[in-house]
Design an enzyme around this catalytic site. Structure first.
Site, PDB file in Angstrom:
ATOM      1  N   ASP A   1     -33.703  33.994  47.422  1.00  0.00           N
ATOM      2  CA  ASP A   1     -33.946  35.202  46.137  1.00  0.00           C
ATOM      3  C   ASP A   1     -34.284  36.077  46.677  1.00  0.00           C
ATOM      4  O   ASP A   1     -33.621  37.562  45.984  1.00  0.00           O
ATOM      5  CB  ASP A   1     -35.473  33.965  46.083  1.00  0.00           C
ATOM      6  CG  ASP A   1     -34.940  32.468  45.265  1.00  0.00           C
ATOM      7  OD1 ASP A   1     -34.148  32.518  45.485  1.00  0.00           O
ATOM      8  OD2 ASP A   1     -36.165  32.182  45.385  1.00  0.00           O
TER       9      ASP A   1
ATOM     10  N   GLY B   1     -38.040  29.145  37.876  1.00  0.00           N
ATOM     11  CA  GLY B   1     -36.403  28.981  38.613  1.00  0.00           C
ATOM     12  C   GLY B   1     -35.687  30.335  39.058  1.00  0.00           C
ATOM     13  O   GLY B   1     -35.244  29.887  39.060  1.00  0.00           O
TER      14      GLY B   1
ATOM     15  N   THR C   1     -28.783  23.760  50.496  1.00  0.00           N
ATOM     16  CA  THR C   1     -27.688  24.520  51.856  1.00  0.00           C
ATOM     17  C   THR C   1     -28.442  25.367  52.689  1.00  0.00           C
ATOM     18  O   THR C   1     -28.438  25.659  53.504  1.00  0.00           O
ATOM     19  CB  THR C   1     -26.268  24.655  51.618  1.00  0.00           C
ATOM     20  OG1 THR C   1     -26.539  26.012  50.144  1.00  0.00           O
ATOM     21  CG2 THR C   1     -25.143  23.954  50.824  1.00  0.00           C
TER      22      THR C   1
ATOM     23  N   GLU D   1     -27.150  24.089  47.015  1.00  0.00           N
ATOM     24  CA  GLU D   1     -28.020  23.905  46.389  1.00  0.00           C
ATOM     25  C   GLU D   1     -28.386  22.520  47.603  1.00  0.00           C
ATOM     26  O   GLU D   1     -27.820  21.948  47.968  1.00  0.00           O
ATOM     27  CB  GLU D   1     -27.835  23.237  45.277  1.00  0.00           C
ATOM     28  CG  GLU D   1     -29.582  23.054  44.659  1.00  0.00           C
ATOM     29  CD  GLU D   1     -29.240  24.695  44.405  1.00  0.00           C
ATOM     30  OE1 GLU D   1     -30.573  25.590  44.698  1.00  0.00           O
ATOM     31  OE2 GLU D   1     -28.992  25.090  43.319  1.00  0.00           O
TER      32      GLU D   1
END
Ligand code: ADP
Ligand code: MG
Length: 379
Positions: free
Chosen positions: A168, A120, A31, A29
Site C-alpha cells: 500500500d 480497503g 502473494t 492476492e
C-alpha cells in the site's frame, strides 16, 4: 481547500503541501507475505497535508474529516496513543521516524482526504505517505521513495498494530499516472505498467459485514508457513510447481491448496501485466477470472456477496470485463476493469441484480489510475 483549512486553524499560510493516493490491487492476492508479486494501482482519491514549521517542539494536527478535534503532542515524546484514533496515525509516523533516527521539530499540520475510509482503498497508507512527504520536505531529510514506504509500513506495524505488507505504501509513494505497478515484494523492484486510456477501474464494495477476518487471515499465513517448513524453503518464493508436487505427501490437502494458489497467483500477476501492456482486455479478464476462482476454491476467502458481484459483472459483459475480489477477503470489494463506455451498463447490472441476490447494497467507485506522492514546498 488545503490552504483554507490550514489558514482557518493556524491563522497563517502553509509553507508547503504534500498529497498521496489510495489504491486498489488489480491482482496478486496473498502473494505479498509470500515474497511474491502484486499489481496495484493508485486511485484518483488522495490525502493532502498542508504544513508549516513552528519555533517550538509542538506538533499540532487537524483533519477536515474530524472537525473540531485538534491533536497536539511534543515532537520529542515517546509514542503515546491519543484518545482520537485518527491522530494515532500522525503520532505513529513521528514515532516511526524517530525510531529510524529522524527527529522532527514542531510543525502545524492540516489534512484532508477524499479516500473513502475503512473500505480497503488504503486511506491509512495515503495519509502516512502524504505526511511523510510533508515532513521529509519540511525538514530536508532527502528520504527516498522506498524508505518512505518502509517508514509508513513500520508506523502501522509497530505503532498502529496492523501487520500490513509494504504494497500500500509503495504504490502510494511511487505510482505513475495512468499506470499500475508490477511490484516484487521481495526486492521491492517496481515496474510501471500502463493501463489503456479508454479503460476504467470500477470498484464494487459489497458492504458485506466482514467477520473473523484477522483470525482467518492469520490461519492462511500459517498454512503457507507450514507448507514452506514441509518443503524446507524460506518462503513460497523459493517454490515452484514441480517442488510443490514432489512434496504433496508431506502437506495437508489444505496447505497444498493454499500454496498452489500462491504459486499460480504469481504467474497470473505477470500474465496480467503483460496483457495490460498489450491492451488485451479479454486476456486480463481471463487472468482475473482464474484469480477469483482460486480465491474462492483454493484460498477459500470469498463470500457469496463478492462471488455474486463477480457473477453479475461477467453475466452482463462477458470477457469485456475483468473482475475479481480484491483485498484481505471475507467480503470487501470486487475490482473490475472494462472499457469506459461499458461502465454505465456494468453499474446498471449491479444496481439491478445485487440487492435482489444478496439483500445488500453495493457502493461503487469509478476510478482512474492516479499519481503517487506529490510534494510542493513554497519555502
Ligand atoms: P483503510 O486504510 O482501508 O481506509 P484503515 O482502518 O486501515 O482503513 O484506515 C482508516 C483510518 O485511517 C481511519 O479510521 C482514520 O483513523 C485514518 N484516516 C484516514 N483518512 C483520514 C483523514 N482524512 N483524517 C484523519 N484520519 C484519517
Ligand atoms: Mg489501511
Amino acid at each position: 481547500m488545503s490552504v483554507n483549512l490550514f489558514e482557518q486553524h493556524f491563522d497563517v499560510s502553509p509553507e508547503g503541501t504534500a498529497s498521496a493516493p489510495g489504491r486498489v490491487n488489480l491482482i496478486g492476492e496473498f502473494t505479498d507475505y509470500n515474497d511474491g508479486w502484486v499489481l496495484p494501482c493508485a486511485l484518483q482519491f488522495r490525502c493532502h497535508v498542508a504544513w508549516r514549521r513552528r519555533e517550538d517542539n509542538t506538533i499540532t494536527a487537524v483533519s477536515r474529516e474530524y472537525p473540531d478535534e485538534i491533536d497536539s503532542f511534543q515532537a520529542c515524546d515517546e509514542y503515546k496513543p491519543s484518545t482520537r484514533p485518527w491522530a494515532n496515525y500522525i503520532r505513529a509516523i513521528v514515532a516511526a521516524l524517530r525510531s529510524e533516527g529522524y527527529v522532527t521539530q514542531g510543525i502545524d499540520l492540516a489534512l484532508w482526504s477524499d479516500v473513502p475510509q475503512g473500505r480497503g482503498l488504503s486511506s491509512s497508507a495515503a495519509l502516512e505517505v502524504a505526511l511523510l512527504g510533508a515532513l521529509n520536505s519540511a525538514f530536508n531529510w532527502n528520504i527516498d521513495g522506498a524508505e518512505i514506504a518502509k517508514l509508513g509500513q513500520l508506523s502501522e506495524n509497530a505503532f498502529i498494530g496492523c501487520q500490513c505488507g509494504i504494497m500500500d505504501q509503495l504504490i502510494s509513494t511511487k505510482a505513475q499516472p495512468g499506470a499500475a505497478l508490477l511490484l516484487d515484494c521481495q526486492s521491492l523492484e517496481a515496474i510501471s505498467v500502463t493501463i489503456p486510456k479508454q479503460w476504467s477501474i470500477v470498484i464494487l464494495d459489497s458492504n458485506y459485514p466482514r467477520k473473523l477476518v484477522d483470525s482467518e487471515y492469520n490461519a492462511r499465513r500459517a498454512d503457507c508457513e507450514a507448507a514452506c517448513a514441509a518443503m524446507t524453503i524460506p518462503s513460497l518464493r523459493a517454490a515452484d510447481t514441480q517442488r510443490l508436487a514432489a512434496c504433496r505427501d508431506t502437506l495437508t490437502a489444505t496447505q497444498y491448496r493454499r500454496a498452489a494458489h500462491v504459486l499460480e497467483e504469481n504467474k497470473r500477476v505477470k500474465a496480467t501485466a503483460a496483457a495490460l501492456q498489450q491492451a488485451d482486455l479479454a486476456a486480463v479478464a481471463e487472468q482475473l477470472a482464474n484469480g477469483h476462482h482460486s480465491l474462492a476454491n483454493h484460498y477459500e476467502v470469498t463470500v457469496p456477496a463478492t462471488d455474486a458481484l463477480v457473477a453479475i459483472a461477467k453475466a452482463e459483459l462477458g470477457n469485456r470485463v475483468a473482475a475479481r475480489q480484491t483485498g484481505g477477503g471475507f467480503g470487501g470489494a470486487v475490482v473490475c476493469l472494462c472499457h469506459r463506455d461499458d461502465v454505465p451498463q456494468l453499474l446498471n447490472a449491479v444496481e439491478r441484480d445485487y440487492t435482489q441476490r444478496t439483500g445488500l447494497k453495493a457502493t461503487t467507485f469509478v476510478c482512474e489510475a492516479g499519481t503517487g506522492l506529490e510534494v510542493n514546498n513554497n519555502g
